[in-house]
Design an enzyme around this catalytic site. Structure first.
Site, mmCIF file in Angstrom:
data_model
loop_
_atom_site.group_PDB
_atom_site.id
_atom_site.type_symbol
_atom_site.label_atom_id
_atom_site.label_comp_id
_atom_site.label_asym_id
_atom_site.label_seq_id
_atom_site.Cartn_x
_atom_site.Cartn_y
_atom_site.Cartn_z
ATOM 1 N N LYS A 137 0.449 -0.936 -0.271
ATOM 2 C CA LYS A 137 0.304 0.050 -0.216
ATOM 3 C C LYS A 137 1.007 1.468 -0.128
ATOM 4 O O LYS A 137 1.591 1.794 1.164
ATOM 5 C CB LYS A 137 -0.891 -0.061 1.151
ATOM 6 C CG LYS A 137 -1.859 0.894 1.034
ATOM 7 C CD LYS A 137 -2.938 0.751 2.799
ATOM 8 C CE LYS A 137 -4.020 1.610 2.652
ATOM 9 N NZ LYS A 137 -4.761 2.248 3.557
ATOM 10 N N HIS A 195 0.064 4.003 0.230
ATOM 11 C CA HIS A 195 -1.550 5.778 0.928
ATOM 12 C C HIS A 195 -1.718 5.287 2.012
ATOM 13 O O HIS A 195 -1.864 4.181 2.748
ATOM 14 C CB HIS A 195 -2.035 5.996 -0.300
ATOM 15 C CG HIS A 195 -3.531 4.896 -0.446
ATOM 16 N ND1 HIS A 195 -2.831 4.224 -1.277
ATOM 17 C CD2 HIS A 195 -4.372 5.300 -0.101
ATOM 18 C CE1 HIS A 195 -4.630 2.893 -0.752
ATOM 19 N NE2 HIS A 195 -5.267 3.179 -0.392
#
Length: 282
Positions: free
Chosen positions: A167, A169
């Site tokens: 991921k 963000h």
């Protein structure tokens, strides 16, 4: 329980499958490969063997206990343990397959978690910091095990799992849940081991999180199959290479013994025995 053939037309993407319905249904022939069907198997009268499970000793490990029969029947009822023509992650053509992705209900996951939790409790008690469930199928397994450990045994431990894509963000990162610390003892909750491929993919993920120890791994089924080294199972290799001891709820020998006891079609037994003779170290 008896086997019946799934009569649907099969495509290359959907291998033929022989389902195991409830007891009392008629059994049918297994359309085995002729060469394999004629093999003279050394397994026909082989005593049940395996590694110690359920906290028992070697004698118990060599027995098809009632608890093992119960778990095999649980897998059959959920269509997790299936018979037909499949290809394993390691590329081997096999007559049986364990797909924990077929557990679909809360009742099934609750019961499955209890089987895993009992094995964890009997093996290590609470002597670990967290559980890791490799994505994707290990995620519900670790979740269910953690819940059952608390509900059944009062052992409250965190769990975590990896992302297939890191991921970029929010909080970011490659794992979700507990954040491992240096020195943590992490146990892995997985479905099966065939050639050890998944374990070799998992260890770098864990070592990238922190300087952790991984002393134990818990699985549904040990297929007892040879790894990369002739004469050694994938489980033996995993312990030698990573120091991880693998603990199954049942083994392929338990499944074979169960099929023998329940009058399974001889052609299925011959096909399965041919596979075991080719790939298993028993």
């Amino acid at each position: 329980m008896r086997l019946r053939q799934n009569c649907a037309i099969m495509t290359p993407e959907k291998p033929s499958v022989w389902e195991v319905p409830t007891a009392g249904k008629p059994k049918v022939g297994f359309p085995g490969n002729g060469e394999r069907g004629r093999q003279k198997s050394r397994l026909r009268d082989m005593p049940t063997a395996g590694v110690p499970t359920e906290g028992g000793g070697k004698d118990e490990a060599r027995m098809l206990t009632e608890k093992k029969k119960e778990f095999i029947e649980f897998m059959l009822s959920a269509q997790v343990l299936r018979f037909g023509h499949f290809v394993t992650k390691s590329g081997r053509n096999t007559q049986y397959f364990v797909n924990t992705g077929n557990y679909k209900t809360g009742a099934q996951l609750s019961r499955l978690g209890s089987y895993y939790a009992q094995l964890v409790k009997d093996t290590v008690g609470g002597e670990f910091e967290a559980m890791f469930g490799p994505a994707y199928k290990g995620i519900p397994l670790a979740s269910a095990c953690s819940i059952a450990l608390y509900n059944d045994h009062g052992i409250d431990k965190p769990y975590f799992f990896n992302r297939k894509e890191v991921k970029d963000h929010g909080e970011g990162g490659g794992t979700v849940g507990y954040a491992p610390q240096d020195g943590d003892r992490i146990i892995i909750i997985e479905d099966v081991i065939t050639a050890g491929t998944a374990v070799r993919e998992t260890m770098p993920i864990l070592k990238a999180c922190a300087d952790v120890q991984v002393p134990h791994m818990f699985i549904s089924v040990d297929r007892c199959e040879v790894g990369h080294t002739p004469g050694k199972t994938a489980i033996m290799e995993v312990e030698e290479e990573f120091g991880v001891k693998v603990h199954p709820i049942v083994t392929v020998v338990d499944i074979h013994e169960y099929l023998k006891e329940h009058g399974t079609d001889p052609e299925l037994l011959k096909a399965m025995e041919g596979y075991m003779e080719q790939y298993c170290v028993l």
